[in-house]
Enzyme design. Structure first.
Site, short mmCIF file in Angstrom:
data_model
loop_
_atom_site.label_atom_id
_atom_site.label_comp_id
_atom_site.label_asym_id
_atom_site.label_seq_id
_atom_site.Cartn_x
_atom_site.Cartn_y
_atom_site.Cartn_z
N VAL A 39 0.83 -1.21 0.00
CA VAL A 39 0.00 0.00 0.00
C VAL A 39 0.86 1.27 0.00
CG1 VAL A 39 -1.66 1.28 1.42
CG2 VAL A 39 -1.86 -1.19 1.22
N MET A 40 1.81 1.33 0.93
CA MET A 40 2.58 2.57 1.12
C MET A 40 3.69 2.72 0.09
SD MET A 40 1.16 4.15 3.60
CE MET A 40 2.29 5.34 4.29
N GLY A 41 4.43 1.64 -0.17
CA GLY A 41 5.56 1.73 -1.09
C GLY A 41 5.12 2.15 -2.49
N ASN A 71 9.91 -5.28 -5.84
CA ASN A 71 9.18 -6.12 -4.88
C ASN A 71 9.78 -7.50 -4.96
OD1 ASN A 71 6.48 -5.70 -3.20
ND2 ASN A 71 6.64 -7.85 -3.79
N SER A 77 3.27 9.40 7.81
CA SER A 77 1.86 9.30 8.20
C SER A 77 0.95 9.87 7.13
CB SER A 77 1.60 10.04 9.51
OG SER A 77 0.21 9.98 9.81
N GLY A 102 -1.51 7.41 5.67
CA GLY A 102 -2.16 6.27 5.03
C GLY A 102 -1.90 6.25 3.54
N LYS A 154 7.16 9.11 15.40
CA LYS A 154 6.05 8.47 14.67
C LYS A 154 5.30 7.53 15.60
CE LYS A 154 3.23 7.22 11.49
NZ LYS A 154 3.09 5.94 11.01
N HIS A 207 3.20 9.69 17.76
CA HIS A 207 2.12 10.18 16.88
C HIS A 207 1.00 9.14 16.80
CE1 HIS A 207 0.15 10.02 12.93
NE2 HIS A 207 0.31 11.32 12.82
N ASN A 208 1.38 7.89 16.57
CA ASN A 208 0.38 6.83 16.46
C ASN A 208 -0.35 6.60 17.77
OD1 ASN A 208 1.39 6.61 13.90
ND2 ASN A 208 1.60 4.39 13.94
N GLU A 234 -2.83 9.13 18.04
CA GLU A 234 -3.86 8.72 17.07
C GLU A 234 -4.81 7.68 17.71
OE1 GLU A 234 -2.21 7.70 13.12
OE2 GLU A 234 -3.37 5.86 13.25
N TYR A 235 -4.25 6.70 18.40
CA TYR A 235 -5.06 5.68 19.09
C TYR A 235 -6.04 6.37 20.05
CZ TYR A 235 -2.42 1.26 18.20
OH TYR A 235 -1.83 0.15 17.66
P1 NAP Z 1 1.75 -3.86 2.99
O1 NAP Z 1 0.70 -3.28 2.12
O2 NAP Z 1 1.44 -5.09 3.76
O3 NAP Z 1 3.04 -4.12 2.09
C1 NAP Z 1 4.19 -4.68 2.61
C2 NAP Z 1 5.24 -4.79 1.53
O4 NAP Z 1 6.41 -5.33 2.09
C3 NAP Z 1 4.83 -5.70 0.38
O5 NAP Z 1 5.35 -5.20 -0.81
C4 NAP Z 1 5.51 -7.02 0.76
O6 NAP Z 1 5.85 -7.82 -0.35
C5 NAP Z 1 6.79 -6.51 1.36
N1 NAP Z 1 7.36 -7.46 2.29
C6 NAP Z 1 6.71 -8.16 3.25
N2 NAP Z 1 7.60 -8.92 3.92
C7 NAP Z 1 8.80 -8.71 3.37
C8 NAP Z 1 10.10 -9.20 3.61
N3 NAP Z 1 10.32 -10.08 4.59
N4 NAP Z 1 11.11 -8.78 2.83
C9 NAP Z 1 10.89 -7.90 1.84
N5 NAP Z 1 9.68 -7.38 1.55
C10 NAP Z 1 8.65 -7.77 2.31
O7 NAP Z 1 2.27 -2.80 4.06
P2 NAP Z 1 2.16 -1.21 4.03
O8 NAP Z 1 0.84 -0.79 4.59
O9 NAP Z 1 2.60 -0.70 2.71
O10 NAP Z 1 3.24 -0.83 5.15
C11 NAP Z 1 4.63 -0.82 4.93
C12 NAP Z 1 5.28 -0.20 6.16
O11 NAP Z 1 4.78 1.13 6.32
C13 NAP Z 1 4.96 -0.92 7.47
O12 NAP Z 1 6.04 -0.81 8.34
C14 NAP Z 1 3.78 -0.14 8.02
O13 NAP Z 1 3.65 -0.25 9.41
C15 NAP Z 1 4.17 1.27 7.60
N6 NAP Z 1 3.06 2.23 7.49
C16 NAP Z 1 1.85 1.86 6.98
C17 NAP Z 1 0.84 2.81 6.88
C18 NAP Z 1 -0.51 2.46 6.30
O14 NAP Z 1 -1.42 3.29 6.44
N7 NAP Z 1 -0.68 1.31 5.66
C19 NAP Z 1 1.09 4.12 7.27
C20 NAP Z 1 2.35 4.47 7.74
C21 NAP Z 1 3.33 3.51 7.84
P3 NAP Z 1 5.02 -9.15 -0.70
O15 NAP Z 1 3.90 -8.67 -1.54
O16 NAP Z 1 6.00 -9.98 -1.44
O17 NAP Z 1 4.59 -9.76 0.60
#
Ligand code: NAP
Length: 632
Positions: free
Chosen positions: A173-175, A193, A294, A296, A349, A352-353, A356-357
């Site tokens: 989602v984020m990347g 990826n 932050s 989403g 961060k 911050h979270n 947020e909670y």
């Molecule tokens: P996500 O949608 O679950 O995506 C995770 C990504 O990491 C996927 O591309 C996954 O690849 C890859 N991945 C998982 N395990 C891995 C590993 N062992 N080695 C290498 N790549 C791996 O997560 P996300 O929401 O984007 O969050 C990413 C980070 O940002 C997390 O730390 C999260 O806490 C933080 N974050 C999230 C939000 C939010 O709103 N979602 C906001 C701020 C920060 P595969 O597809 O191959 O599994």
């Protein structure tokens, strides 16, 4: 990426250059902008330029190209008729040349059709006479439409191995959203990826294919090729889960990186892990930036709040790019700042979270009380929240809560179909353990973590509600009488949540000598992030290390006037069967903090009674330890 489109006047350089700049999301420059006035006068008078006339012009363009390369690239259109002129512009290996050529009569026709251009058609033949066949680059015939020429140019650029400005690992989602945000803001980006056997293939390629409007992206599934695709020193952003995945990714990444390369962890890593990783990369001469993000999915794509800490030199390598992709505050300043050393970016961060909670839980408590205590419809609650959101109570979380209360699925409220078990990923609990470690009272925000824990025990709650016949009772009084109190109580509960979080940040900053700047931290939280609000704007404007948070301008009055309302509302809720963990912990915390005579004398007496732990006396300011033989 630097692209130079060349050709004699009339070949359509400017049209193609502008189209390319738009598709590559790069600034566009036309060589005409760089002519000294003397040259323009000469050309307007129909006199050809000499090689000497062209030197300052070529130099000005070369300077611009060097500047543009640092900031992510540019498209330049320039006649550059001779190879010696082109050499003066060849300031970087990153330059890709597209040379427009075509039939003389077609060019003449196009030139004759142009109005108000200082280059008259009569000068075409002298230009053609000067033109030398280029030694490198792509020769493109101008016979097609501008769109056809654009596609041909993009295909050529794609076929050229080109070093990208940044790399993003993890297309979740984020990347994905951050990578597209970078591409949109003109930062060429390599997407990676991992491939896991038996799972979906080509995840990064899919992102590139689904977003053809960005021609400055490349996809990889091979880590070495991904790293090789990047300009040195490399800049890599990891957006993958916190914990073991980060260390494992660093294990595979570091051996193929070099000294001075930068790795950013944009996930929600625990700040102590980040501190260890800063040191790990420093030992081999690399930079590591633990960075909170932050906002989403939508924030990441359109403008998040960004909290980088760690290696300051590493921050300088991406400051411009992060500024481009971040949200902007009310004065147009980027919602990104270098937070401080070590793991401070991830630490803030985490807090911050945690805030947020707390903010989410207070809203959840109010929704419940208003609906099932005061008998409000979801629409009515939404209306109340929307009205509050017009004034100083405005906040992103209030706004989305007002919105979700109206969301229907097949004509029914979706909210009531959502299982009442709240999830969590760690940052709330980490804040709580950190507060305990530093001896900072944290009960209101701790209760928001606990409330999620209690919500998880659904089966037990259902069984106990039957055993103990627990039901909500309707409030007798009128909503209209209560509403001003509810609003004041909500406002004060929010102030308490923020005070708790800022107090923890200040204590840890002082202990670790991070010198965190809380006006700046709250400023970058005024937009892009989940806890953006009117209150955060007030904190940003009025926070001061020399005044306590509760005495801050815009806060003190509410502590004085709102506490009776919060106490009354909590009392009302509890006596009507509602659990209000954060609001009740909030008023307890506040009363505890503003009570001169606390009940702790009893605790000290008890401790001395059973354990001879001693106590100090109010009538002896020396601090002497006293012990009493209580049972004698
Ligand atoms: P996500 O949608 O679950 O995506 C995770 C990504 O990491 C996927 O591309 C996954 O690849 C890859 N991945 C998982 N395990 C891995 C590993 N062992 N080695 C290498 N790549 C791996 O997560 P996300 O929401 O984007 O969050 C990413 C980070 O940002 C997390 O730390 C999260 O806490 C933080 N974050 C999230 C939000 C939010 O709103 N979602 C906001 C701020 C920060 P595969 O597809 O191959 O599994």
């Amino acid at each position: 990426m630097l692209v130079i489109v060349t050709g004699v006047s009339g070949t359509g350089k400017s049209t193609l250059g502008a189209l390319l700049a738009e598709r590559l999301r790069l600034p566009f420059f036309d060589a005409d902008q760089f002519h000294p006035e003397a040259n323009i006068a000469k050309m307007s008078a129909g006199q050809p330029l000499t090689d000497e006339d062209r030197i300052p012009w070529l130099q000005a363009m070369a300077d611009q190209l060097i500047k543009s390369e640092k900031s992510g690239g540019a498209v330049l259109t320039c006649s550059a008729l001779k190879n010696s002129y082109r050499e003066r512009l060849a300031v970087s290996d990153a330059i890709r040349w597209i040379h427009l050529t075509g039939d003389r009569d077609l060019i003449w026709e196009r030139m004759s059709a142009r109005k108000n251009h200082f280059m008259k058609a009569g000068m075409l033949d002298s230009q053609i006479a000067l033109w030398e066949k280029p030694m490198t680059g792509y020769l493109l015939d101008i016979t097609g439409t501008p769109e056809q020429l654009l596609e041909a140019s993009l295909n050529y650029l794609k076929s050229q191995p080109m070093k990208m400005k940044m790399g993003v690992i993890g297309m979740g989602v984020m990347g994905k959203s951050l990578a597209l945000n970078l591409a949109e803001k003109g930062v060429s980006v390599s997407l990676y990826n991992r491939f896991v056997a038996g799972k979906e293939e080509g995840i990064a390629q899919k992102v590139v294919d689904e977003n053809p409007e960005f021609s400055n992206t490349q996809a990889f599934e091979d880590l070495q090729k991904f790293v090789d695709s990047l300009e040195k020193p490399r800049r890599i952003l990891m957006m993958i889960p916190a914990g073991a995945a980060i260390d494992a990714q660093l294990d595979t990444l570091m051996p193929i990186l070099e000294k001075d390369d930068l790795v950013i962890d944009g996930g929600n890593s625990f700040y102590k892990d980040s501190e260890r990783r800063v040191e790990r990369l420093k030992e081999v001469g690399m930079h590591f930036l633990p960075m909170g993000v932050s906002g989403g999915e939508e924030g990441a794509r359109k403008g998040p709040s960004i909290m980088p800490g760690g290696n300051a030199e590493g921050y300088a390598m991406v400051e411009d790019f992060l500024g481009r992709i971040s949200a902007k505050d009310k004065d147009g300043k980027p919602c990104v700042t270098y937070v401080g050393p070590g793991g401070s970016g991830h630490f803030i961060k985490m807090v911050h979270n945690s805030i947020e909670y707390g903010e989410m839980q207070v809203l959840a408590e109010l929704v419940h009380l208003l609906r099932f205590g005061f008998g409000c419809t979801p629409e009515k609650v939404s209306e109340i929240f929307t009205e509050w959101g017009q004034g100083e109570l405005k906040s992103f979380l209030l706004e989305i809560t007002a919105d979700l209360l109206l969301f229907k699925e097949n004509g029914e409220l979706l909210l009531d179909k959502i299982l009442d078990q709240a999830g969590q990923k760690g940052t709330g609990a980490w804040s709580l353990t950190t507060a305990l470690e530093y001896g900072i009272p944290y009960s209101p925000l701790a209760e928001s973590v606990n409330a999620r824990g209690v919500s998880g025990e659904k089966a037990m709650r259902v069984a106990f509600s039957k055993t103990f016949h627990h039901e909500f009772k309707k409030v007798e009084g009128s909503l209209e009488t209560w509403l001003p109190k509810i609003k004041a109580a909500y406002s004060l509960a929010r102030i308490i949540n923020h005070e708790v979080g800022f107090r923890l940040m200040k204590t840890v900053s002082d202990t670790k000598d991070w010198k965190l700047n809380f006006n700046e931290i709250s400023r970058i939280w005024t937009n892009g992030c989940i806890i953006r609000s009117g209150l955060m704007e007030n904190i940003s404007a009025n926070y001061s290390d020399s005044v306590s948070f509760f005495e801050m301008e815009g806060v003190k009055e509410q502590v004085i006037s709102g506490r009776k309302s919060l106490a009354e509302l909590v009392g009302l809720g509890l006596t009507h069967g509602f659990a209000l963990p954060v609001m009740s912990a909030g008023i307890n915390y506040l009363f505890g903090r503003i009570t001169a005579e606390s009940s702790a004398s009893v605790i000290q007496a008890q401790r001395d009674y059973f354990g001879a732990h001693t106590y100090q006396r109010k009538d002896d300011p020396s601090g002497k330890a006293y012990h009493t033989e209580w049972s004698k």
